[in-house]
Design a protein around this motif. Sequence first.
Motif, PDB file in Angstrom:
ATOM      1  N   ALA A  49      36.639  50.384  47.345  1.00  0.00           N
ATOM      2  CA  ALA A  49      37.758  49.461  48.532  1.00  0.00           C
ATOM      3  C   ALA A  49      38.293  50.112  49.543  1.00  0.00           C
ATOM      4  O   ALA A  49      37.575  51.500  49.952  1.00  0.00           O
ATOM      5  CB  ALA A  49      39.276  49.178  47.818  1.00  0.00           C
ATOM      6  N   SER A  50      38.195  49.045  50.787  1.00  0.00           N
ATOM      7  CA  SER A  50      37.952  49.845  51.942  1.00  0.00           C
ATOM      8  C   SER A  50      39.392  49.151  52.488  1.00  0.00           C
ATOM      9  O   SER A  50      39.808  47.947  52.023  1.00  0.00           O
ATOM     10  CB  SER A  50      36.949  49.663  52.896  1.00  0.00           C
ATOM     11  OG  SER A  50      35.516  49.821  52.315  1.00  0.00           O
ATOM     12  N   ALA A  51      39.902  50.006  53.907  1.00  0.00           N
ATOM     13  CA  ALA A  51      41.002  49.011  54.148  1.00  0.00           C
ATOM     14  C   ALA A  51      40.778  47.744  55.362  1.00  0.00           C
ATOM     15  O   ALA A  51      41.646  46.900  55.882  1.00  0.00           O
ATOM     16  CB  ALA A  51      41.278  50.149  54.946  1.00  0.00           C
ATOM     17  N   ALA A  72      41.374  30.274  62.432  1.00  0.00           N
ATOM     18  CA  ALA A  72      42.060  30.718  61.176  1.00  0.00           C
ATOM     19  C   ALA A  72      42.975  31.906  60.829  1.00  0.00           C
ATOM     20  O   ALA A  72      43.185  31.243  59.912  1.00  0.00           O
ATOM     21  CB  ALA A  72      40.688  31.291  60.818  1.00  0.00           C
ATOM     22  N   GLY A  73      43.713  32.167  61.543  1.00  0.00           N
ATOM     23  CA  GLY A  73      44.899  32.653  61.473  1.00  0.00           C
ATOM     24  C   GLY A  73      44.686  33.802  61.381  1.00  0.00           C
ATOM     25  O   GLY A  73      46.249  34.992  61.239  1.00  0.00           O
ATOM     26  N   TRP A  74      44.155  34.611  61.922  1.00  0.00           N
ATOM     27  CA  TRP A  74      43.627  36.440  62.422  1.00  0.00           C
ATOM     28  C   TRP A  74      44.368  36.376  63.781  1.00  0.00           C
ATOM     29  O   TRP A  74      44.231  35.757  64.782  1.00  0.00           O
ATOM     30  CB  TRP A  74      42.051  36.449  62.374  1.00  0.00           C
ATOM     31  CG  TRP A  74      41.954  36.219  61.157  1.00  0.00           C
ATOM     32  CD1 TRP A  74      41.411  35.144  60.116  1.00  0.00           C
ATOM     33  CD2 TRP A  74      41.418  37.299  59.683  1.00  0.00           C
ATOM     34  NE1 TRP A  74      40.899  35.207  59.008  1.00  0.00           N
ATOM     35  CE2 TRP A  74      41.138  37.144  58.566  1.00  0.00           C
ATOM     36  CE3 TRP A  74      42.150  38.385  59.549  1.00  0.00           C
ATOM     37  CZ2 TRP A  74      40.435  37.863  57.175  1.00  0.00           C
ATOM     38  CZ3 TRP A  74      41.603  39.284  58.447  1.00  0.00           C
ATOM     39  CH2 TRP A  74      41.615  38.954  57.304  1.00  0.00           C
ATOM     40  N   TYR A  75      45.285  37.670  63.282  1.00  0.00           N
ATOM     41  CA  TYR A  75      46.399  37.946  64.823  1.00  0.00           C
ATOM     42  C   TYR A  75      46.166  39.652  65.221  1.00  0.00           C
ATOM     43  O   TYR A  75      45.381  40.542  64.145  1.00  0.00           O
ATOM     44  CB  TYR A  75      47.768  37.237  64.196  1.00  0.00           C
ATOM     45  CG  TYR A  75      48.298  38.703  63.841  1.00  0.00           C
ATOM     46  CD1 TYR A  75      48.011  37.799  61.797  1.00  0.00           C
ATOM     47  CD2 TYR A  75      48.085  39.868  63.711  1.00  0.00           C
ATOM     48  CE1 TYR A  75      49.290  38.821  60.882  1.00  0.00           C
ATOM     49  CE2 TYR A  75      49.225  40.143  62.468  1.00  0.00           C
ATOM     50  CZ  TYR A  75      48.724  39.879  61.245  1.00  0.00           C
ATOM     51  OH  TYR A  75      49.736  40.698  60.897  1.00  0.00           O
ATOM     52  N   ASP A  76      45.769  39.661  66.312  1.00  0.00           N
ATOM     53  CA  ASP A  76      45.733  40.982  66.960  1.00  0.00           C
ATOM     54  C   ASP A  76      46.629  41.920  66.536  1.00  0.00           C
ATOM     55  O   ASP A  76      48.463  41.320  66.229  1.00  0.00           O
ATOM     56  CB  ASP A  76      44.911  41.101  68.186  1.00  0.00           C
ATOM     57  CG  ASP A  76      44.442  40.316  68.579  1.00  0.00           C
ATOM     58  OD1 ASP A  76      43.363  40.706  69.339  1.00  0.00           O
ATOM     59  OD2 ASP A  76      45.080  38.958  68.530  1.00  0.00           O
ATOM     60  N   PRO A  77      46.755  42.952  65.645  1.00  0.00           N
ATOM     61  CA  PRO A  77      47.978  44.004  65.801  1.00  0.00           C
ATOM     62  C   PRO A  77      48.825  44.659  67.337  1.00  0.00           C
ATOM     63  O   PRO A  77      47.996  43.995  68.257  1.00  0.00           O
ATOM     64  CB  PRO A  77      47.173  45.600  64.782  1.00  0.00           C
ATOM     65  CG  PRO A  77      46.165  45.180  65.509  1.00  0.00           C
ATOM     66  CD  PRO A  77      46.162  44.110  66.077  1.00  0.00           C
ATOM     67  N   HIS A  97      47.571  36.778  55.390  1.00  0.00           N
ATOM     68  CA  HIS A  97      46.637  36.661  53.476  1.00  0.00           C
ATOM     69  C   HIS A  97      46.166  37.537  53.262  1.00  0.00           C
ATOM     70  O   HIS A  97      45.798  37.628  51.975  1.00  0.00           O
ATOM     71  CB  HIS A  97      46.051  35.269  53.721  1.00  0.00           C
ATOM     72  CG  HIS A  97      46.975  34.241  53.537  1.00  0.00           C
ATOM     73  ND1 HIS A  97      48.403  34.236  53.239  1.00  0.00           N
ATOM     74  CD2 HIS A  97      46.989  32.599  54.869  1.00  0.00           C
ATOM     75  CE1 HIS A  97      48.831  32.221  53.688  1.00  0.00           C
ATOM     76  NE2 HIS A  97      48.464  32.045  54.561  1.00  0.00           N
ATOM     77  N   TRP A  98      45.723  38.146  53.475  1.00  0.00           N
ATOM     78  CA  TRP A  98      44.852  39.684  53.831  1.00  0.00           C
ATOM     79  C   TRP A  98      44.840  40.618  53.548  1.00  0.00           C
ATOM     80  O   TRP A  98      46.038  41.164  54.471  1.00  0.00           O
ATOM     81  CB  TRP A  98      43.386  39.554  54.287  1.00  0.00           C
ATOM     82  CG  TRP A  98      42.587  38.235  54.547  1.00  0.00           C
ATOM     83  CD1 TRP A  98      43.311  36.783  54.683  1.00  0.00           C
ATOM     84  CD2 TRP A  98      42.431  37.464  53.058  1.00  0.00           C
ATOM     85  NE1 TRP A  98      42.429  35.390  53.929  1.00  0.00           N
ATOM     86  CE2 TRP A  98      41.263  36.527  53.528  1.00  0.00           C
ATOM     87  CE3 TRP A  98      41.261  38.156  52.221  1.00  0.00           C
ATOM     88  CZ2 TRP A  98      40.494  35.521  52.368  1.00  0.00           C
ATOM     89  CZ3 TRP A  98      39.968  37.351  50.699  1.00  0.00           C
ATOM     90  CH2 TRP A  98      39.640  36.523  51.748  1.00  0.00           C
ATOM     91  N   PRO A  99      44.926  41.260  52.670  1.00  0.00           N
ATOM     92  CA  PRO A  99      45.115  43.422  52.571  1.00  0.00           C
ATOM     93  C   PRO A  99      44.136  43.943  53.440  1.00  0.00           C
ATOM     94  O   PRO A  99      44.129  45.066  53.920  1.00  0.00           O
ATOM     95  CB  PRO A  99      45.096  44.070  51.202  1.00  0.00           C
ATOM     96  CG  PRO A  99      43.896  42.754  50.393  1.00  0.00           C
ATOM     97  CD  PRO A  99      43.931  41.418  51.176  1.00  0.00           C
ATOM     98  N   CYS A 100      42.896  43.373  53.748  1.00  0.00           N
ATOM     99  CA  CYS A 100      42.464  44.253  54.940  1.00  0.00           C
ATOM    100  C   CYS A 100      42.064  43.099  56.189  1.00  0.00           C
ATOM    101  O   CYS A 100      42.307  41.779  55.957  1.00  0.00           O
ATOM    102  CB  CYS A 100      40.775  44.285  53.809  1.00  0.00           C
ATOM    103  SG  CYS A 100      40.695  44.756  52.863  1.00  0.00           S
ATOM    104  N   GLY A 101      42.229  44.159  56.707  1.00  0.00           N
ATOM    105  CA  GLY A 101      41.334  43.830  58.374  1.00  0.00           C
ATOM    106  C   GLY A 101      40.466  43.164  58.933  1.00  0.00           C
ATOM    107  O   GLY A 101      39.521  43.296  57.566  1.00  0.00           O
TER     108      GLY A 101
END
Lengths: 306, 100
Positions: A49-51, A72-77, A97-101
């Motif tokens: 698994a990868s981060a 689609a809901g992705w945002y900048d950290p 909703h996702w554990p990975c970036g």
Amino acid sequence: MSTTVRPTAMEAGPLLHALCARAAEDVGVRALAIKGPVVALQGLRAPRASADIDVLVHPDDLQRYAERLRKAGWYDPPQVSTPRLIPSHSVDLLHEHWPCGIDLHHYYPGFLAPDGEVFEELWTRRASYELAGVEVPALDPVAQTALVALHLLRDDPHGQGGGFQDLTRRASDVLGSSDRDDLLELARTTDALVPLLPLLTSLGLEPASPLEARYPERLGLWRERAGSRLGDNWAAYFRRLPWWQWPVGAWRALMLPEEELRAYHSDRQTEISTRRLRLRRLRRAMQRVPDVLLRLISQRRQPDRK
Amino acid sequence: MSDRMWAYKSDLAFVESDCRVVLIDLERLEKPPVILEGSAAVIWQELAGQRTLDAVVRSVADSFSVEATAIHHDVEHFLEGLADRGLIQATLPAADQDDE
């Protein structure tokens, strides 16, 4: 019958590559899956698994593609305040909703030729892999070997670590003799002969002498980054500060804003308190302080050293 | 009575393990991933290809060693739910389509 828990990182990898491939199609962008689960499919590393997942796009397409994912809901950290030795080579996006970036790269350090040229070369030699039931364009095994090697050589410039040794062992099995010649040609075309030298020699490839980079400034940046050790970015930061401002600098280094603290020290999969994250950072900092101080002192004794 | 055939929608990406399926709708990337576990995952896996409700019910009943009649309603309700979420679609058998 269904639950609201998030996918695991192992599940998220292939799904997010499928998502990224579709997002790219939606906006007519060429996107290549790099590193991640494809590397395991190619036999170049064991599955794990990868981060984050990594995608490479043409530099001209980066913002348009990132915008599609943001829709689609992705945002900048949060904005990163940690000092960097080289400019950021990716736009990193997160999603609740996702554990990975998703790391969107517009270039990859170590390929010294202009970013657009490198992308065109990698795109031309792309291969397709099935991830989560979807055909996803990705690097072919030759280009993947080169890119993963560059990734590892950034922190292990002489290729002595276990990760690099594992890659070369596997690449020896995966890449036939024509693939190796192809690897040498790819390294030449993308001006990566010097950065990839440990890989090339470990595979029995000898680039013709003299070994020079066509883009020496970028080679300089690569060498600065590849030769760096953990904490070098902070050592460089403190070197620029007058000594009486060091306590303020130390406070800033330790007490990152909470969002940034989470971005660095949380795996985004488990709940953890801010206090524990601060302690984690403090513990890591304490381990590195003696080394950073030694470097600072030795560099102050050599004021001309860049 | 005609029995509809159920099938996965074509634009899905999914990964599956023994008792768990995670899927996304590639036509609606903004939607969260759907996670099916336990019996829900088994029903999903039994849907592979094109299956009638009765065929799915029989397979699931075999998997859990229960009477088909005992789970028929639950499975039907679950499939309708997946269809409402746009994850599977129903088609009429070829003969019924010809009649229309």
